[in-house]
Design a protein around this motif. Sequence first.
Motif, PDB file in Angstrom:
ATOM      1  N   LEU A 152      -4.123  12.180  -6.088  1.00 19.47           N
ATOM      2  CA  LEU A 152      -4.763  11.852  -4.821  1.00 19.47           C
ATOM      3  C   LEU A 152      -4.060  12.566  -3.674  1.00 19.47           C
ATOM      4  CD1 LEU A 152      -5.179   8.010  -5.330  1.00 19.47           C
ATOM      5  CD2 LEU A 152      -6.987   9.734  -5.387  1.00 19.47           C
ATOM      6  N   PRO A 153      -4.805  12.906  -2.623  1.00 19.86           N
ATOM      7  CA  PRO A 153      -4.202  13.605  -1.480  1.00 19.86           C
ATOM      8  C   PRO A 153      -3.456  12.620  -0.567  1.00 19.86           C
ATOM      9  CG  PRO A 153      -6.540  13.269  -1.085  1.00 19.86           C
ATOM     10  CD  PRO A 153      -6.250  12.763  -2.480  1.00 19.86           C
ATOM     11  N   THR A 154      -2.241  12.252  -0.966  1.00 20.24           N
ATOM     12  CA  THR A 154      -1.489  11.236  -0.227  1.00 20.24           C
ATOM     13  C   THR A 154      -0.405  11.815   0.672  1.00 20.24           C
ATOM     14  OG1 THR A 154       0.059  10.966  -2.058  1.00 20.24           O
ATOM     15  CG2 THR A 154      -1.861   9.497  -2.017  1.00 20.24           C
ATOM     16  N   GLY A 155      -0.178  13.115   0.625  1.00 18.26           N
ATOM     17  CA  GLY A 155       0.944  13.729   1.326  1.00 18.26           C
ATOM     18  C   GLY A 155       1.053  13.404   2.805  1.00 18.26           C
ATOM     19  N   ALA A 156      -0.010  13.526   3.573  1.00 17.80           N
ATOM     20  CA  ALA A 156       0.051  13.317   5.014  1.00 17.80           C
ATOM     21  C   ALA A 156      -0.464  11.940   5.426  1.00 17.80           C
ATOM     22  CB  ALA A 156      -0.767  14.402   5.716  1.00 17.80           C
ATOM     23  N   VAL A 157      -0.640  11.062   4.469  1.00 20.89           N
ATOM     24  CA  VAL A 157      -1.222   9.753   4.756  1.00 20.89           C
ATOM     25  C   VAL A 157      -0.132   8.769   5.175  1.00 20.89           C
ATOM     26  CG1 VAL A 157      -2.454   7.789   3.751  1.00 20.89           C
ATOM     27  CG2 VAL A 157      -3.151  10.109   3.196  1.00 20.89           C
ATOM     28  N   ARG A 158      -0.389   8.088   6.268  1.00 24.58           N
ATOM     29  CA  ARG A 158       0.499   7.028   6.747  1.00 24.58           C
ATOM     30  C   ARG A 158      -0.177   5.690   6.458  1.00 24.58           C
ATOM     31  NH1 ARG A 158       0.046   4.596  11.288  1.00 24.58           N
ATOM     32  NH2 ARG A 158       1.671   3.183  11.920  1.00 24.58           N
ATOM     33  N   ALA A 159       0.501   4.832   5.724  1.00 24.39           N
ATOM     34  CA  ALA A 159      -0.052   3.514   5.405  1.00 24.39           C
ATOM     35  C   ALA A 159      -0.037   2.648   6.655  1.00 24.39           C
ATOM     36  CB  ALA A 159       0.752   2.859   4.290  1.00 24.39           C
ATOM     37  N   GLY A 192     -13.406  26.678  -5.109  1.00 26.37           N
ATOM     38  CA  GLY A 192     -12.553  26.080  -4.097  1.00 26.37           C
ATOM     39  C   GLY A 192     -13.437  25.351  -3.115  1.00 26.37           C
ATOM     40  N   ALA A 193     -12.855  24.914  -2.031  1.00 23.11           N
ATOM     41  CA  ALA A 193     -13.617  24.218  -1.006  1.00 23.11           C
ATOM     42  C   ALA A 193     -13.110  24.656   0.358  1.00 23.11           C
ATOM     43  CB  ALA A 193     -13.487  22.718  -1.153  1.00 23.11           C
ATOM     44  N   LEU A 194     -14.018  24.684   1.321  1.00 26.82           N
ATOM     45  CA  LEU A 194     -13.605  24.969   2.685  1.00 26.82           C
ATOM     46  C   LEU A 194     -12.724  23.833   3.172  1.00 26.82           C
ATOM     47  CD1 LEU A 194     -16.817  26.264   4.500  1.00 26.82           C
ATOM     48  CD2 LEU A 194     -14.773  27.562   3.899  1.00 26.82           C
ATOM     49  N   PRO A 195     -11.707  24.142   3.948  1.00 27.91           N
ATOM     50  CA  PRO A 195     -10.893  23.064   4.506  1.00 27.91           C
ATOM     51  C   PRO A 195     -11.763  22.128   5.348  1.00 27.91           C
ATOM     52  CG  PRO A 195      -9.839  25.196   4.854  1.00 27.91           C
ATOM     53  CD  PRO A 195     -11.215  25.464   4.321  1.00 27.91           C
ATOM     54  N   SER A 196     -11.458  20.866   5.273  1.00 27.57           N
ATOM     55  CA  SER A 196     -12.227  19.843   5.964  1.00 27.57           C
ATOM     56  C   SER A 196     -11.514  19.405   7.229  1.00 27.57           C
ATOM     57  CB  SER A 196     -12.394  18.641   5.027  1.00 27.57           C
ATOM     58  OG  SER A 196     -12.837  17.526   5.727  1.00 27.57           O
ATOM     59  N   ALA A 197     -12.281  18.948   8.202  1.00 27.28           N
ATOM     60  CA  ALA A 197     -11.707  18.410   9.429  1.00 27.28           C
ATOM     61  C   ALA A 197     -11.448  16.910   9.302  1.00 27.28           C
ATOM     62  CB  ALA A 197     -12.653  18.680  10.595  1.00 27.28           C
ATOM     63  N   ALA A 198     -11.676  16.334   8.142  1.00 26.96           N
ATOM     64  CA  ALA A 198     -11.471  14.900   7.934  1.00 26.96           C
ATOM     65  C   ALA A 198      -9.994  14.558   8.104  1.00 26.96           C
ATOM     66  CB  ALA A 198     -11.939  14.495   6.539  1.00 26.96           C
ATOM     67  N   THR A 199      -9.734  13.327   8.521  1.00 29.54           N
ATOM     68  CA  THR A 199      -8.355  12.869   8.657  1.00 29.54           C
ATOM     69  C   THR A 199      -7.741  12.705   7.269  1.00 29.54           C
ATOM     70  OG1 THR A 199      -8.901  10.512   8.542  1.00 29.54           O
ATOM     71  CG2 THR A 199      -8.988  11.561  10.741  1.00 29.54           C
ATOM     72  N   PRO A 200      -6.407  12.682   7.195  1.00 32.26           N
ATOM     73  CA  PRO A 200      -5.784  12.447   5.879  1.00 32.26           C
ATOM     74  C   PRO A 200      -6.232  11.124   5.255  1.00 32.26           C
ATOM     75  CG  PRO A 200      -4.157  13.284   7.419  1.00 32.26           C
ATOM     76  CD  PRO A 200      -5.404  13.016   8.218  1.00 32.26           C
ATOM     77  N   GLN A 201      -6.413  10.078   6.070  1.00 38.11           N
ATOM     78  CA  GLN A 201      -6.860   8.796   5.539  1.00 38.11           C
ATOM     79  C   GLN A 201      -8.282   8.900   4.990  1.00 38.11           C
ATOM     80  OE1 GLN A 201      -5.292   9.186   8.478  1.00 38.11           O
ATOM     81  NE2 GLN A 201      -3.423   7.998   8.208  1.00 38.11           N
ATOM     82  N   ASP A 202      -9.183   9.600   5.720  1.00 42.69           N
ATOM     83  CA  ASP A 202     -10.547   9.792   5.227  1.00 42.69           C
ATOM     84  C   ASP A 202     -10.552  10.584   3.928  1.00 42.69           C
ATOM     85  OD1 ASP A 202     -11.659   8.392   7.333  1.00 42.69           O
ATOM     86  OD2 ASP A 202     -12.355  10.167   8.420  1.00 42.69           O
ATOM     87  N   ARG A 203      -9.704  11.615   3.860  1.00 42.69           N
ATOM     88  CA  ARG A 203      -9.628  12.415   2.627  1.00 42.69           C
ATOM     89  C   ARG A 203      -9.193  11.543   1.448  1.00 42.69           C
ATOM     90  NH1 ARG A 203      -7.974  16.456   6.056  1.00 42.69           N
ATOM     91  NH2 ARG A 203      -5.757  16.173   5.722  1.00 42.69           N
ATOM     92  N   LEU A 204      -8.213  10.663   1.688  1.00 44.28           N
ATOM     93  CA  LEU A 204      -7.723   9.792   0.625  1.00 44.28           C
ATOM     94  C   LEU A 204      -8.809   8.823   0.173  1.00 44.28           C
ATOM     95  CD1 LEU A 204      -5.551   8.511  -1.179  1.00 44.28           C
ATOM     96  CD2 LEU A 204      -4.899   7.114   0.787  1.00 44.28           C
ATOM     97  N   LEU A 263       0.834  -1.196   0.000  1.00 47.01           N
ATOM     98  CA  LEU A 263       0.000   0.000   0.000  1.00 47.01           C
ATOM     99  C   LEU A 263       0.872   1.250   0.000  1.00 47.01           C
ATOM    100  CD1 LEU A 263      -2.668   1.578   0.229  1.00 47.01           C
ATOM    101  CD2 LEU A 263      -2.522   1.236   2.713  1.00 47.01           C
ATOM    102  N   ALA A 264       1.906   1.268   0.832  1.00 46.01           N
ATOM    103  CA  ALA A 264       2.801   2.430   0.897  1.00 46.01           C
ATOM    104  C   ALA A 264       3.458   2.679  -0.458  1.00 46.01           C
ATOM    105  CB  ALA A 264       3.856   2.221   1.985  1.00 46.01           C
ATOM    106  N   ASP A 265       3.895   1.617  -1.118  1.00 41.80           N
ATOM    107  CA  ASP A 265       4.494   1.766  -2.450  1.00 41.80           C
ATOM    108  C   ASP A 265       3.490   2.335  -3.444  1.00 41.80           C
ATOM    109  OD1 ASP A 265       6.858   0.704  -1.476  1.00 41.80           O
ATOM    110  OD2 ASP A 265       6.532  -1.292  -2.353  1.00 41.80           O
TER     111      ASP A 265
END
Length: 195
Positions: A42-49, A119-131, A32-34
């Motif tokens: 995709l918004p993967t920048g702050a996502v930890r596998a 644009g969109a308002l910033p979301s409070a969702a976690t990075p994983q939820d955003r992904l 998954l990390a690879d």
Amino acid sequence: MEERWPALDLASTIRHDGAGGVADDLATVAGLADWLATAHGLPTGAVRADERLRLRITGLRAAVRALFARAVSPGPPSPADAQRLLPHDEALARLNAAAALEPVTPQLHWPAGGAPAAGALPSAATPQDRLVAALARAAITFLTGPERERLRACTAPRCVRYFVKSHGRQEWCKPSCADRARAARHYRRRVSSPG
């Protein structure tokens, strides 16, 4: 440049392994990390596998592949899915629930002397939820767009990929599949013809 579809990229993490079997690029957290390291759009920048995210994404992939199988119908689904497709209602519910993980509030930005932009308002969702939400929304966009009409399951022996047909006579996802299909056809002809 080749067009990229995140939903097709996700579905393609199930593939022929080159030795007659099927490989799952997301079978492990390292896989998954690879995949996330090479994911486009995709918004993967702050996502930890981790294992939880892997299970969420493979669950979403099962829904996407089930919906892809429906999209290519009446043609056959990928052989990797033919015996284990999610029921249509379950696939839809899973995809829609994933898309709803990150609420999106559209905003109009219009600077003085400039052009309006969305644009969109910033979301409070976690990075994983955003992904996960981004992957689900990419699948929804793909399945409701013109690409759906060109979606095919590769018919080459042992191939399990879906692909977007780029020209009228295309039957396979890539040249190596075309070569494998031609070789199999040639072999069948030689075996079936009287010698």
